[in-house]
Design a protein around this motif. Sequence first.
Motif, PDB file in Angstrom:
ATOM      1  N   ARG A  55      44.867  13.913  38.075  1.00 43.83           N
ATOM      2  CA  ARG A  55      45.696  12.804  37.543  1.00 43.83           C
ATOM      3  C   ARG A  55      45.402  13.137  35.963  1.00 43.83           C
ATOM      4  N   GLU A  56      45.670  13.650  35.415  1.00 43.92           N
ATOM      5  CA  GLU A  56      46.566  13.902  34.233  1.00 43.92           C
ATOM      6  C   GLU A  56      48.188  13.130  34.334  1.00 43.92           C
ATOM      7  N   GLU A  57      47.936  13.050  32.938  1.00 42.24           N
ATOM      8  CA  GLU A  57      49.724  13.004  32.651  1.00 42.24           C
ATOM      9  C   GLU A  57      49.985  13.656  32.661  1.00 42.24           C
ATOM     10  N   TYR A  58      51.797  13.786  33.522  1.00 45.88           N
ATOM     11  CA  TYR A  58      52.566  14.752  32.946  1.00 45.88           C
ATOM     12  C   TYR A  58      53.821  14.234  32.801  1.00 45.88           C
ATOM     13  N   ALA A  59      54.663  14.706  31.148  1.00 46.76           N
ATOM     14  CA  ALA A  59      55.457  13.911  30.308  1.00 46.76           C
ATOM     15  C   ALA A  59      56.997  15.117  30.851  1.00 46.76           C
ATOM     16  N   LEU A  60      57.736  14.450  30.767  1.00 42.56           N
ATOM     17  CA  LEU A  60      59.234  15.294  30.922  1.00 42.56           C
ATOM     18  C   LEU A  60      59.341  15.458  29.505  1.00 42.56           C
ATOM     19  N   ALA A  61      59.442  16.204  28.674  1.00 35.74           N
ATOM     20  CA  ALA A  61      59.881  16.106  27.148  1.00 35.74           C
ATOM     21  C   ALA A  61      60.890  15.851  27.158  1.00 35.74           C
ATOM     22  N   ARG A  62      60.573  15.231  25.645  1.00 37.20           N
ATOM     23  CA  ARG A  62      61.995  13.765  25.556  1.00 37.20           C
ATOM     24  C   ARG A  62      62.489  13.397  24.275  1.00 37.20           C
ATOM     25  N   THR A  63      63.135  13.331  23.812  1.00 36.19           N
ATOM     26  CA  THR A  63      63.411  12.952  22.481  1.00 36.19           C
ATOM     27  C   THR A  63      64.253  11.050  22.736  1.00 36.19           C
ATOM     28  N   GLU A  64      63.734  10.168  21.261  1.00 37.19           N
ATOM     29  CA  GLU A  64      63.936   8.900  21.385  1.00 37.19           C
ATOM     30  C   GLU A  64      64.515   8.370  19.983  1.00 37.19           C
ATOM     31  N   ARG A  65      65.551   8.340  20.114  1.00 34.76           N
ATOM     32  CA  ARG A  65      65.943   7.963  19.331  1.00 34.76           C
ATOM     33  C   ARG A  65      66.828   5.989  18.484  1.00 34.76           C
ATOM     34  N   LYS A  66      65.663   6.367  17.500  1.00 42.05           N
ATOM     35  CA  LYS A  66      65.615   4.402  17.419  1.00 42.05           C
ATOM     36  C   LYS A  66      68.082   3.686  17.049  1.00 42.05           C
ATOM     37  N   ASN A  67      67.274   2.549  17.848  1.00 46.51           N
ATOM     38  CA  ASN A  67      69.017   2.026  17.914  1.00 46.51           C
ATOM     39  C   ASN A  67      68.586   0.722  17.866  1.00 46.51           C
ATOM     40  N   GLY A  68      67.325   0.077  17.332  1.00 39.40           N
ATOM     41  CA  GLY A  68      67.503  -1.412  16.768  1.00 39.40           C
ATOM     42  C   GLY A  68      66.431  -1.325  15.780  1.00 39.40           C
ATOM     43  N   GLN A  69      65.742  -2.745  15.934  1.00 37.60           N
ATOM     44  CA  GLN A  69      64.938  -3.203  14.780  1.00 37.60           C
ATOM     45  C   GLN A  69      63.888  -3.262  15.647  1.00 37.60           C
ATOM     46  N   GLY A  70      62.152  -2.629  15.410  1.00 41.73           N
ATOM     47  CA  GLY A  70      61.177  -3.360  16.352  1.00 41.73           C
ATOM     48  C   GLY A  70      61.014  -2.226  17.326  1.00 41.73           C
ATOM     49  N   TYR A  71      59.837  -2.575  17.623  1.00 48.20           N
ATOM     50  CA  TYR A  71      59.226  -1.732  18.898  1.00 48.20           C
ATOM     51  C   TYR A  71      60.028  -1.036  20.208  1.00 48.20           C
ATOM     52  N   HIS A  72      61.173  -2.192  19.830  1.00 44.56           N
ATOM     53  CA  HIS A  72      61.463  -1.411  21.810  1.00 44.56           C
ATOM     54  C   HIS A  72      63.220  -1.085  21.387  1.00 44.56           C
ATOM     55  N   GLY A  73      63.207  -0.946  20.136  1.00 41.93           N
ATOM     56  CA  GLY A  73      64.834  -0.184  19.300  1.00 41.93           C
ATOM     57  C   GLY A  73      64.758   1.121  20.026  1.00 41.93           C
ATOM     58  N   ARG A 122      49.676  14.273   7.968  1.00 44.76           N
ATOM     59  CA  ARG A 122      50.157  14.330   7.473  1.00 44.76           C
ATOM     60  C   ARG A 122      51.696  13.575   8.467  1.00 44.76           C
ATOM     61  N   HIS A 123      53.231  13.165   8.010  1.00 42.23           N
ATOM     62  CA  HIS A 123      54.016  12.700   9.118  1.00 42.23           C
ATOM     63  C   HIS A 123      55.324  13.983   9.375  1.00 42.23           C
ATOM     64  N   VAL A 124      55.115  13.912  10.926  1.00 45.66           N
ATOM     65  CA  VAL A 124      55.952  15.404  11.268  1.00 45.66           C
ATOM     66  C   VAL A 124      57.542  15.135  10.744  1.00 45.66           C
ATOM     67  N   SER A 125      58.269  14.314  10.791  1.00 50.43           N
ATOM     68  CA  SER A 125      59.755  14.039   9.577  1.00 50.43           C
ATOM     69  C   SER A 125      59.671  12.691   9.830  1.00 50.43           C
ATOM     70  N   ASP A 126      60.993  12.477   8.980  1.00 48.96           N
ATOM     71  CA  ASP A 126      60.987  11.108   8.242  1.00 48.96           C
ATOM     72  C   ASP A 126      61.286  10.252   8.894  1.00 48.96           C
ATOM     73  N   ALA A 127      61.209  10.645  10.322  1.00 47.82           N
ATOM     74  CA  ALA A 127      61.432   9.572  11.521  1.00 47.82           C
ATOM     75  C   ALA A 127      60.540   8.616  11.855  1.00 47.82           C
ATOM     76  N   PHE A 128      59.181   9.380  11.447  1.00 48.24           N
ATOM     77  CA  PHE A 128      57.974   8.157  10.845  1.00 48.24           C
ATOM     78  C   PHE A 128      58.669   6.879  10.666  1.00 48.24           C
ATOM     79  N   ALA A 129      59.551   6.600   9.904  1.00 45.88           N
ATOM     80  CA  ALA A 129      59.628   4.991   8.955  1.00 45.88           C
ATOM     81  C   ALA A 129      60.372   4.668  10.123  1.00 45.88           C
ATOM     82  N   GLU A 130      60.944   5.118  11.570  1.00 40.06           N
ATOM     83  CA  GLU A 130      61.183   4.490  12.253  1.00 40.06           C
ATOM     84  C   GLU A 130      60.420   3.534  12.911  1.00 40.06           C
ATOM     85  N   ASP A 131      59.235   3.613  13.178  1.00 40.36           N
ATOM     86  CA  ASP A 131      58.245   2.760  14.183  1.00 40.36           C
ATOM     87  C   ASP A 131      56.858   2.604  13.412  1.00 40.36           C
ATOM     88  N   PRO A 132      56.609   1.370  12.833  1.00 41.36           N
ATOM     89  CA  PRO A 132      55.770   0.512  11.826  1.00 41.36           C
ATOM     90  C   PRO A 132      54.200   1.030  12.784  1.00 41.36           C
TER      91      PRO A 132
END
Length: 376
Positions: A55-73, A122-132
């Motif tokens: 019952r452990e969580e297995y996630a397919l490897a994914r990337t995320e890119r910011k395309n708008g403001q706030g948490y849902h973008g 320490r943050h991984v990359s500047d993409a840290f700034a995409e999610d407050p």
Amino acid sequence: MKAYLVGGAVRDELLKLPVKDRDWVVTGATPGEMLQQGYKKVGADFPVFLHPESREEYALARTERKNGQGYHGFTVYSAPDVTLEDDLKRRDLTINAMAKATDGTLVDPFNGQQDLDARLLRHVSDAFAEDPLRILRTARFAARLQPMGFKVADQTMTLMKNMVAAGEVEHLVPERVWQEVQRALHENEPGTFFKVLQDCGALNALIPELEPAESLADGLNALRCSHQRDLPTEARLAALLSPLASLEPGTAEHRARSLKAPNECIAMARLVSDAVSALTAAKPLEADTLLKLLNDSDAWRKPDRFQVLLGTLACVLPSPSLANLDQLRHAYEQSASVNPQSLMAEGYAGKELGEAIQRERKHRIQLAIDRAKGNA
Ligand code: ATP
Ligand code: MG
């Protein structure tokens, strides 16, 4: 297809801390292949599955890119060609961005191990700034790991300051803020969470009343005490917000409400604030004041909550007022035993019965006050 242990489990294992839940990342697989192997899909937005047995969580490897403001973008991209490193790169802190292969090999492209040894968040990359939300998570990890010597890396603090200055904190969903605050209140060193938020400027957006140094220091002292006494969430929040009692009445309650804290927390913030105002007033305590505190807190029907209130007040009140806290405790002990049955037997009913109960309680409280005066 390959599976890797990732995130908190890898971090905690290296720190020799107990591992709570284990999360996995899978590369080189499609959702169809996962289902075929018996995994159950759980994520609505993300390709996340539960292992058929563990019952452990297995996630397919994914990337995320910011395309708008706030948490849902965010746009999520997942396909068999997304690498483990791609997936680790979207994570918040280097110590959270390590993976372990099933043969035990550590995969650590962002030098998380080095930061673990140096005790740096320490943050991984500047993409840290995409999610407050990552500001709050970083503050929370600081609160958890501070006793082991961890602190926020200078560059990460600078990045967080820039995010706050750019107004990113305004985009946080209040429910998510509360979720992080609630967790932070139960970390090893809860005060560190709020200190980090102050350092980066976020406290001013979330709890501006604690911005003055003296207020924050008082709030954090009370919070530390409530943590040492192992008091519940509502007590910890009320302790933190106790300096707000010196402001406009209702300020602490209002702040708890705007933090989207649950009703029990809002109520405790109000009760503590009102009690602080009543018990620190210069004039001698009156029976009416004590009876009102007992009635407002519904001590008669909620004795457990009343004990939490007393415990919180012991953390919050300045020492000259602690004698008044004893008075409140005595007032409760004396008046809680007023027996409606015997008043009913005397013929009281309805509204008159309620009034008779109040009268009797007040009478007993007055006796307790007089006795205390006699002893003084
Ligand atoms: P905990 O012990 O509190 O569960 P954790 O590190 O496992 O700590 P989770 O919230 O369970 O934290 O998240 C699992 C992993 O997902 C984290 O280690 C991190 O790599 C990543 N993660 C979670 N939330 C975010 C976020 N908002 N931004 C970037 N990465 C995140
Ligand atoms: Mg976790």
